[in-house]
Scaffold this motif. Structure first.
Motif, PDB file in Angstrom:
ATOM      1  N   PHE A 162       1.418  -1.060  -1.853  1.00 38.78           N
ATOM      2  CA  PHE A 162       2.258   0.101  -2.157  1.00 38.78           C
ATOM      3  C   PHE A 162       3.163   0.482  -0.980  1.00 38.78           C
ATOM      4  N   CYS A 163       2.553   0.653   0.204  1.00 41.94           N
ATOM      5  CA  CYS A 163       3.324   1.187   1.339  1.00 41.94           C
ATOM      6  C   CYS A 163       3.474   0.207   2.493  1.00 41.94           C
ATOM      7  N   CYS A 177      -5.960   3.221  -0.516  1.00 44.78           N
ATOM      8  CA  CYS A 177      -5.253   3.356  -1.798  1.00 44.78           C
ATOM      9  C   CYS A 177      -5.753   4.558  -2.602  1.00 44.78           C
ATOM     10  N   HIS A 181      -2.531   6.588  -2.749  1.00 48.56           N
ATOM     11  CA  HIS A 181      -1.749   6.059  -3.868  1.00 48.56           C
ATOM     12  C   HIS A 181      -2.449   6.244  -5.219  1.00 48.56           C
ATOM     13  N   ASP A 184       0.119   6.530  -8.019  1.00 55.63           N
ATOM     14  CA  ASP A 184       1.274   5.624  -7.991  1.00 55.63           C
ATOM     15  C   ASP A 184       1.249   4.740  -9.243  1.00 55.63           C
TER      16      ASP A 184
END
Length: 245
Positions: A162-163, A177, A181, A184
């Protein structure tokens, strides 16, 4: 009888002095050939360069060699695997002094060189370069049609899909996560699965967080018995993958 005893004590004393490098008190009692190995980093196996020591276990490494361990959330000593506080890693001035004091023979030309200068000397020593050029290439123990591995993927630490946060081990990836996230909606490739021999680097999980909790809450190393052959382990992993899907 007394004269024989005095003679024995004198001979023993002389032998101990001969075994000490430079003959100085407190020196390491070891042959010159082994001094280099005593001051070698356990990671790169070369003489220490800018040595640092971990306070909790007192193990010493090159500063640069230890850097990757300092990037993870819960670092472990590479040698004894004991957790340590990255803020309590200090420059080892005592080892630096010993590197400047002791000499050892070059593995190529046999010239005695101060340990602190050994790396520079080896890099320019023609005998060492010749030895390295003549090192045998890797060949399989038995004939095989399988290709020789070249680029082996990193299966110890992962990047957040994700990042892009780096150097997360499997459990840290799950925690990261879940904390950052959870909401997300993006479909992403699982970095753990894609690093495995059976992984598909193009497959994107529709619910990555649920996938993490079901598949990667614990490390594969916890369950894989390395005494079984690789084919059996692969079949077990594939069966688990099919069950999930």
């Amino acid at each position: 009888m007394m004269a024989m005893f005095r003679s024995f004590v004198s001979a023993s004393s002389q032998l101990r002095q001969q075994q000490q490098p430079n003959g100085g008190p407190g020196s390491l009692a070891a042959p010159a050939e082994s001094i280099e190995s005593q001051f070698s980093c356990p990671i790169c196996l070369e003489v220490y360069h800018k040595p640092v020591s971990i306070a909790s276990c007192a193990h010493t490494f090159c500063g640069e060699c230890l850097q990757p361990c300092l990037q993870v959330t819960s670092p472990l000593c590479p040698l004894c695997r004991v957790p340590f506080d990255p803020k309590k890693v200090e420059r080892s001035s005592s080892v630096e002094k010993q590197l400047a004091s002791y000499k050892a023979p070059c593995r190529g030309c046999n010239k005695k060189v101060a340990l602190v200068k050994m790396r520079t000397h080896i890099a320019s020593c023609s005998k060492v370069q010749e030895q390295m050029a003549n090192c045998p290439k890797f060949v399989p123990v038995v004939p095989t049609s399988q290709p020789i591995p070249s680029n082996i993927p990193n299966r110890s630490t992962f990047v957040c899909p994700f990042c892009g946060a780096r150097n997360l081990d499997q459990q840290e990836l799950v925690k990261h996560c879940m904390e950052n996230h959870r909401n997300d909606p993006n479909k992403v490739v699982c970095p753990v699965c894609s690093a495995m021999p059976w992984g598909d680097p193009s497959y994107k999980s529709s619910n990555f967080l649920q996938h993490l909790l079901h598949r990667h809450k614990f490390s594969y190393d916890t369950f894989v018995d390395y005494s079984i052959d690789e084919e059996a382990a692969l079949q077990a992993a594939l069966a688990l993958s099919l069950t999930e899907n």
